[in-house]
Design a protein around this motif. Structure first.
Motif, PDB file in Angstrom:
ATOM      1  N   GLY A 168      36.248  28.488  32.944  1.00  0.00           N
ATOM      2  CA  GLY A 168      37.089  27.899  33.964  1.00  0.00           C
ATOM      3  C   GLY A 168      37.202  28.756  35.214  1.00  0.00           C
ATOM      4  O   GLY A 168      36.552  29.800  35.357  1.00  0.00           O
ATOM      5  N   SER A 169      38.055  28.326  36.113  1.00  0.00           N
ATOM      6  CA  SER A 169      38.252  29.006  37.385  1.00  0.00           C
ATOM      7  C   SER A 169      39.116  30.248  37.218  1.00  0.00           C
ATOM      8  O   SER A 169      39.637  30.527  36.131  1.00  0.00           O
ATOM      9  CB  SER A 169      38.918  28.058  38.386  1.00  0.00           C
ATOM     10  OG  SER A 169      40.221  27.714  37.931  1.00  0.00           O
ATOM     11  N   PHE A 170      39.275  30.965  38.311  1.00  0.00           N
ATOM     12  CA  PHE A 170      40.121  32.160  38.296  1.00  0.00           C
ATOM     13  C   PHE A 170      41.555  31.803  37.906  1.00  0.00           C
ATOM     14  O   PHE A 170      42.199  32.523  37.132  1.00  0.00           O
ATOM     15  CB  PHE A 170      40.115  32.829  39.673  1.00  0.00           C
ATOM     16  CG  PHE A 170      41.154  33.906  39.821  1.00  0.00           C
ATOM     17  CD1 PHE A 170      40.964  35.165  39.264  1.00  0.00           C
ATOM     18  CD2 PHE A 170      42.341  33.654  40.502  1.00  0.00           C
ATOM     19  CE1 PHE A 170      41.930  36.155  39.376  1.00  0.00           C
ATOM     20  CE2 PHE A 170      43.310  34.628  40.627  1.00  0.00           C
ATOM     21  CZ  PHE A 170      43.103  35.891  40.069  1.00  0.00           C
ATOM     22  N   ILE A 171      42.051  30.657  38.416  1.00  0.00           N
ATOM     23  CA  ILE A 171      43.426  30.249  38.089  1.00  0.00           C
ATOM     24  C   ILE A 171      43.548  29.945  36.606  1.00  0.00           C
ATOM     25  O   ILE A 171      44.541  30.298  35.963  1.00  0.00           O
ATOM     26  CB  ILE A 171      43.825  29.025  38.937  1.00  0.00           C
ATOM     27  CG1 ILE A 171      43.858  29.393  40.418  1.00  0.00           C
ATOM     28  CG2 ILE A 171      45.182  28.485  38.495  1.00  0.00           C
ATOM     29  CD1 ILE A 171      44.199  28.230  41.335  1.00  0.00           C
ATOM     30  N   THR A 172      42.518  29.298  36.044  1.00  0.00           N
ATOM     31  CA  THR A 172      42.544  28.986  34.612  1.00  0.00           C
ATOM     32  C   THR A 172      42.577  30.264  33.777  1.00  0.00           C
ATOM     33  O   THR A 172      43.356  30.380  32.820  1.00  0.00           O
ATOM     34  CB  THR A 172      41.321  28.146  34.231  1.00  0.00           C
ATOM     35  OG1 THR A 172      41.301  26.959  35.020  1.00  0.00           O
ATOM     36  CG2 THR A 172      41.350  27.786  32.756  1.00  0.00           C
ATOM     37  N   VAL A 173      41.743  31.221  34.136  1.00  0.00           N
ATOM     38  CA  VAL A 173      41.713  32.500  33.408  1.00  0.00           C
ATOM     39  C   VAL A 173      43.061  33.201  33.530  1.00  0.00           C
ATOM     40  O   VAL A 173      43.598  33.729  32.544  1.00  0.00           O
ATOM     41  CB  VAL A 173      40.583  33.395  33.954  1.00  0.00           C
ATOM     42  CG1 VAL A 173      40.649  34.774  33.317  1.00  0.00           C
ATOM     43  CG2 VAL A 173      39.228  32.746  33.703  1.00  0.00           C
TER      44      VAL A 173
END
Length: 638
Positions: free
Chosen positions: A549-554
């Protein structure tokens, strides 16, 4: 009935004492006894409620003085007097009915859920202890007795979260919750000290009655300390990190602590202390900021969790953020904060119990990526969970629609730029809530089955839970459907709380918005959140392993680095401060004392060498001394 107020917390406290002190001799019937004390407390609360309905105005407030707890006679400016006294009014009776009602259903649910646990009797004793502490907290007529209940709740939550202490993760989660809450408790203790120094009392009546005469600086300091306490107990930013880890406890604990009781204590504290916050705009502004940040923080975290309970924990954090936001709006939102607190108690407890039912049928599996299609195997669980889902996303006519939407309207009605920002944050939170809750329902109950074998090689055989678990879920589902409508009937709930929270003030919408317009926009945001979740999870195959996933997901999977923040902001500075104090103590305080002792000891050691024991040495010393004396006299005459 007024003389029976003490029995409301007294019954579960008596139950806890019997089950703990009785030991294994109560194993056979301890769980039933624990349920009876909780139900008895609820029956007493209902009786007191109907007694209040028969009265009007100020007569509805009941007081009961039990005994003087810490009487300190004296003639000083502020003689210390601490009493064990209870106050039952329109605000506290709401909490009494919620705590005992939902708490009793969770007790009953636990009969089936904990049926095979060897320590079931001890579990019920801790549940009773928790109820007693929470009831003392909301019934106390002074902050010091409230503090007793506050700390009792902290102790009971530690015992319940770490109940399965054979699991290192559960033991660590219990310690984490205990330590983080102590940070908040420092705030409450400082606030109580400031109250006593300023007002000469910590009873509600004298404190609130004298608040107008205190300086704004003092009131702001008290308000900020009360907010710090609320942040700890209600898992608000920046002290929210313990809530997700607390899911290591048995699921009934999650339903009890994270739905109707412990996490709502901070909301109660702020609303109960409204007389202080009304006089301190700065403290109230900080409350709204904390609420707005947390409602988005928790919602984002809930989107990224595959653990069904941890996703619900993020949801709880977010929903409590809505309540804190409403409380920070002052007379515009006090009643709506409590209204959402009650409706949340129904639908969130139902959702947690539904999650526990799913785990019960899936060999304690918590990963939603290993569920799928469970609605065919667990129809009652699915039905009750789905009703709770509709309530939390704010679908009309379910309870969340009437309570959460009121908070969004109240946020916008604050007016100006601040109203637009707060209302926008609350609106965005509604969209994200609809997304992660739809995601949860789809991954759990729809699609193809994705079951895997457990650690022992057993494949789950999902099945419906027994009646003892299904009945509480059904009753909570009824509350999820009807509670909001009943509370909004002719504004009855707002009118009920008015004698405690004061008359509600109507705000002014920015930019020509109206309540109806905000309502339509909110429903549109909810629909968008649902649509995005369906497109992402309902029309595609759910992978067994979560993509990076994206940085926000991580970041969301790591709780938006809440632990890292607490470590950098609190733990590391605390370590450095401790090391500095230890070094100062060892090298400074101890060094000075030890150095003086060494000086005296060294000097005495050297002087001892003059004591040889030989007469000739002493005679020579005497001769030398006499010669020096004569020389001094002759020198003086010259």
């Amino acid at each position: 009935m007024e003389s029976l107020i003490w029995l409301v917390p007294g019954l579960p406290l008596f139950g806890a004492a019997i089950l703990l002190l009785g030991g294994k001799r109560t194993n056979a019937w301890g769980h039933l006894f624990g349920c009876l004390t909780a139900l008895g407390s609820f029956a007493l609360g209902a009786g007191l409620f109907f007694t209040m309905l028969g009265k009007h105005g100020a007569a509805r407030t009941m007081h009961q003085h039990l005994y003087s707890w810490v009487p300190v006679p004296g003639t000083g400016q502020h003689p210390f007097q601490a009493d064990v006294s209870f106050q039952l009014d329109q605000l506290s009776i709401v909490f009494v009915l919620l705590i005992t009602g939902v708490g009793s259903l969770i007790h009953i649910y636990s009969i089936g859920y904990m049926g095979h646990d060897a320590e079931r009797r001890k579990f019920f004793s801790y549940l009773n202890l928790f109820l007693a502490a929470m009831l003392i907290l909301v019934l106390a007529d002074n902050y010091l007795l409230l503090y007793v209940g506050w700390e009792g709740v902290g102790l009971a939550s530690y015992l319940l979260i770490g109940f399965w202490q054979h699991k290192p993760s559960a033991a660590a989660a219990a310690k984490k919750a205990f330590v983080v809450n102590r940070v908040g408790d420092v705030g409450l203790s400082i606030a109580i000290m400031l109250m006593f120094v300023t007002f000469g009392s910590f009873s509600f009546g004298p404190v609130f009655g004298s608040a107008g005469g205190a300086s704004k600086g003092t009131l702001t300091a008290i308000g900020i300390m009360l907010l710090l306490a609320a942040c700890g107990k209600s898992a608000q930013f920046p002290l929210q990190s313990w809530l997700g880890d607390a899911m290591e406890g048995p699921t009934p604990v999650s339903a009890l602590i994270h739905a109707a009781t412990m996490v709502t204590a901070g909301v109660y504290l702020i609303v109960r202390s409204h007389a202080i916050f009304d006089l301190s705009p700065t403290a109230r502004l900080l409350v709204t900021i904390v609420g707005a940040i947390t409602l988005l923080f928790g919602a984002i975290v809930g989107c990224a969790k595959d653990d069904i309970k941890k996703s619900l924990a993020g949801s709880t954090m977010s929903q409590i953020g809505y309540m804190i936001l409403a409380a920070g709006l002052g007379p515009i939102g006090y009643a709506f904060a409590i209204m959402h607190l009650v409706t949340h108690g129904f639908f969130k407890a139902g959702l947690f119990l539904g999650a526990g039912s799913v785990m019960h049928g899936m060999n304690d599996e918590v990963n939603m990526r290993h569920y799928g299609g469970l609605r065919k195997y667990m129809p009652i669980t699915f039905g009750t969970f789905f009703l709770g889902y509709l309530a939390i996303i704010g679908c009309p006519p379910f309870s969340g629609y009437f309570s959460k939407d009121k908070i969004i309207e109240a946020a916008f009605s604050k007016g100006g730029t601040s109203g637009a920002i707060l209302g926008g944050a609350a609106l965005l939170g509604a969209l994200i809530t609809a997304f992660y809750m739809t995601r949860m329902v789809i991954m759990t109950f729809f699609g193809e089955k994705r079951w895997v074998e457990d650690a022992d090689g057993h494949e789950p055989h999902p099945h419906e839970s027994p009646l003892s678990m299904a009945l509480p879920m059904l009753l909570l589902a009824v509350g999820s459907v009807a509670a909001g409508f009943l509370f909004n009937l002719n504004s009855s709930f707002v009118d009920w709380l008015e004698p405690v929270t004061g008359p509600r003030v109507e705000g002014k919408m920015p930019g020509g918005l109206t309540s109806s317009t905000v309502g339509y926009i909110t429903l549109a945001a909810v629909a968008v959140g649902v649509a995005i979740a369906i497109a992402q999870y309902g029309t595609r195959k759910v992978p067994a392993v979560a993509p990076r996933g994206s940085f926000i997901t991580v970041a969301a999977r790591k709780d938006l680095y809440g632990d890292a923040f607490n470590e950098a902001a609190l733990m590391r500075p605390g370590q450095y401060l401790t090391r500095t104090l230890v070094y100062t103590d060892n090298r400074g305080v101890d060094g000075a004392i030890n150095g003086l002792a060494a000086l005296v000891g060294g000097t005495s050691g050297r002087l001892r060498r003059l004591q040889t024991g030989f007469v000739r040495s002493y005679a020579l010393s005497m001769f030398g001394g006499a010669a020096a004396l004569v020389a001094a006299i002759l020198f003086a005459k010259l």
